[in-house]
Design a protein around this motif. Structure first.
Motif, mmCIF file in Angstrom:
data_model
loop_
_atom_site.group_PDB
_atom_site.id
_atom_site.type_symbol
_atom_site.label_atom_id
_atom_site.label_comp_id
_atom_site.label_asym_id
_atom_site.label_seq_id
_atom_site.Cartn_x
_atom_site.Cartn_y
_atom_site.Cartn_z
ATOM 1 N N ALA A 1 50.501 39.191 25.745
ATOM 2 C CA ALA A 1 49.527 38.326 26.453
ATOM 3 C C ALA A 1 48.731 39.463 27.454
ATOM 4 O O ALA A 1 47.606 39.112 27.531
ATOM 5 C CB ALA A 1 50.513 37.408 27.157
ATOM 6 N N GLY A 2 49.466 40.323 27.968
ATOM 7 C CA GLY A 2 48.626 41.287 28.836
ATOM 8 C C GLY A 2 47.764 42.034 28.126
ATOM 9 O O GLY A 2 46.417 42.377 28.602
ATOM 10 N N ALA A 3 48.177 42.445 26.808
ATOM 11 C CA ALA A 3 47.092 43.232 25.980
ATOM 12 C C ALA A 3 45.984 42.496 25.491
ATOM 13 O O ALA A 3 45.018 42.894 25.622
ATOM 14 C CB ALA A 3 48.055 43.767 24.725
ATOM 15 N N VAL A 4 46.362 41.167 25.186
ATOM 16 C CA VAL A 4 45.215 40.116 24.599
ATOM 17 C C VAL A 4 44.405 39.956 25.755
ATOM 18 O O VAL A 4 43.065 40.035 25.620
ATOM 19 C CB VAL A 4 45.891 38.888 24.250
ATOM 20 C CG1 VAL A 4 44.636 37.966 24.119
ATOM 21 C CG2 VAL A 4 46.562 39.120 22.965
ATOM 22 N N THR A 5 44.693 39.979 27.125
ATOM 23 C CA THR A 5 43.816 39.689 28.371
ATOM 24 C C THR A 5 42.677 40.860 28.369
ATOM 25 O O THR A 5 41.824 40.588 28.713
ATOM 26 C CB THR A 5 44.784 39.522 29.541
ATOM 27 O OG1 THR A 5 45.765 38.400 29.451
ATOM 28 C CG2 THR A 5 43.881 39.330 30.738
ATOM 29 N N VAL A 6 43.256 42.024 28.427
ATOM 30 C CA VAL A 6 42.423 43.121 28.672
ATOM 31 C C VAL A 6 41.739 43.518 27.192
ATOM 32 O O VAL A 6 40.714 44.382 27.546
ATOM 33 C CB VAL A 6 43.179 44.325 29.156
ATOM 34 C CG1 VAL A 6 43.844 44.057 30.329
ATOM 35 C CG2 VAL A 6 43.991 44.864 28.107
ATOM 36 N N ALA A 7 41.891 43.168 26.038
ATOM 37 C CA ALA A 7 41.341 43.637 24.934
ATOM 38 C C ALA A 7 41.054 42.777 23.789
ATOM 39 O O ALA A 7 40.344 42.958 23.006
ATOM 40 C CB ALA A 7 42.343 44.800 24.135
ATOM 41 N N GLY A 8 41.419 41.318 24.066
ATOM 42 C CA GLY A 8 41.354 40.426 23.273
ATOM 43 C C GLY A 8 42.411 40.481 22.203
ATOM 44 O O GLY A 8 43.228 41.462 22.094
#
Length: 361
Positions: A276-283
């Protein structure tokens, strides 16, 4: 004449037994971390490759920094255009990509270990789909509000639905995958409706984010993903022993004094947080979570999730894919997720064929 089957080092369902106990790095009297010589060598080689890819990211192209000026530029001595490139244009993009790639990879390594399935990844359980739907709904209902916030809420919401739908939380890997597929399908329907409904210019921006992109990242994104990594990765290392034993079956795990259900739940929660954190910053960048742990297992075969090797592998894959996205001719800076989809799709096909030949599909 008897034959002996050699286990596949790339499959979490068939862990490799080490020939001798690994050395341990002791931190005081309480913490003793296993040290694998091959994993250290592989990680060192991958870090060198990551350094080369990072240097290429900062130096290639019309706006690239001259190679001779790169050391001073990255150590704070940049001036003029070089300072703009390091601080605004490429620096945050690069560091965010390294962190997001590592987070996706560790999330995938945890999930594959928990499900004992080389095809497992957070994408399968609907996290990426939920993030996309959340971002899309924010674009439709609250134009101007950061879509990354919607992605985070959507990812967490999707995991909440999966948790409730299984009836057993995150304890049953089979139910987890089935519920995740259903949630992903519903989320995809919501996303496609919103892309169709919003205005054309807004839909273009949204589509770029939904494909996964590192363009226009900021140091705020860097601090977000790296703070998460600094908190979550040590916790995943503490789970490594329980996950390694758990890959051998719940009965053996219980007999050796671990709680397999509690370990699985903790691993899925950490995997969800990292993804979820990775998706938040990079999609919702596709397939890094699937491919990086598999490559890590083949480079450094051993029981259990290869947390650190997977993290470096994921960072290398995403930085290389973003390098291609920036400089591949005739593509006009496509979102990096399109490149990872192509690479991951080929690798997924390979995995499916291999599992089919083994009779596990």
């Amino acid at each position: 004449m008897k034959t002996r089957t050699v286990p596949d080092p790339g499959s979490p369902t068939e862990p490799v037994a080490p020939s001798r106990p690994p050395a341990r790095l002791r931190l005081g009297r309480v913490v003793a971390l296993p040290v694998d010589g091959r994993a250290l060598l592989v990680s060192a080689g991958l870090l060198v490759l990551l350094a080369v890819a990072s240097a290429a990211t900062l130096t290639l192209g019309r706006l690239g920094i001259a190679l001779a000026d790169l050391p001073s530029a990255v150590t704070g001595g940049a001036e003029g255009m070089d300072k703009l490139i390091v601080n605004r244009l490429r620096g945050p993009r690069l560091v965010t990509g390294i962190g997001a790639g590592a987070a996706f990879a560790v999330a995938g390594a945890l999930f594959q270990s928990v499900t004992r399935n080389p095809l497992g990844s957070p994408d399968v359980i609907g996290l990426s789909g939920g993030a996309g739907a959340g971002a899309a709904l924010v674009a439709l209902l609250a134009p101007g509000f950061p879509v990354s916030v919607g992605a985070l809420v959507g990812a967490v919401g999707a995991m909440g639905v999966v948790y409730a739908a299984t009836g057993t939380g995150f304890r049953d890997p089979g139910r987890l995958v089935v519920a995740g597929i259903g949630v992903a399908a519903l989320a995809a329907a919501v996303t496609q409706y919103v892309v169709y409904a919003v205005e054309r210019d807004q839909a273009t921006v949204l589509t770029s984010y939904l494909n996964g992109s590192l363009a226009t990242r900021s140091w705020t994104d860097v601090s977000t993903i790296w703070t998460l990594l600094l908190v979550a990765v040590p916790l995943t290392l503490l789970l490594s022993r329980g996950l390694t034993i758990g890959e051998m079956g719940d009965e053996l795990s219980t007999a050796l004094g671990t709680d397999p259900q509690r370990t699985r739940t903790a691993a899925v929660v950490l995997s969800t947080a990292l993804a979820a954190g990775a998706v938040t910053v990079a999609g919702p960048i596709a397939f890094i979570a699937l491919t990086a742990p598999q490559i890590a297992r083949r480079l450094a075969p051993a029981p259990g999730p290869r947390i650190m090797v997977s993290a470096v592998t994921g960072a290398v894959l995403l930085v290389l894919a973003d390098l291609a996205a920036q400089h591949m001719p005739l593509t006009d800076d496509l979102p990096v997720g399109i490149y990872t989809m192509g690479i991951g799709g080929i690798y997924l096909g390979y995995l499916l064929i291999r599992e089919w030949k083994k009779g596990t599909l």
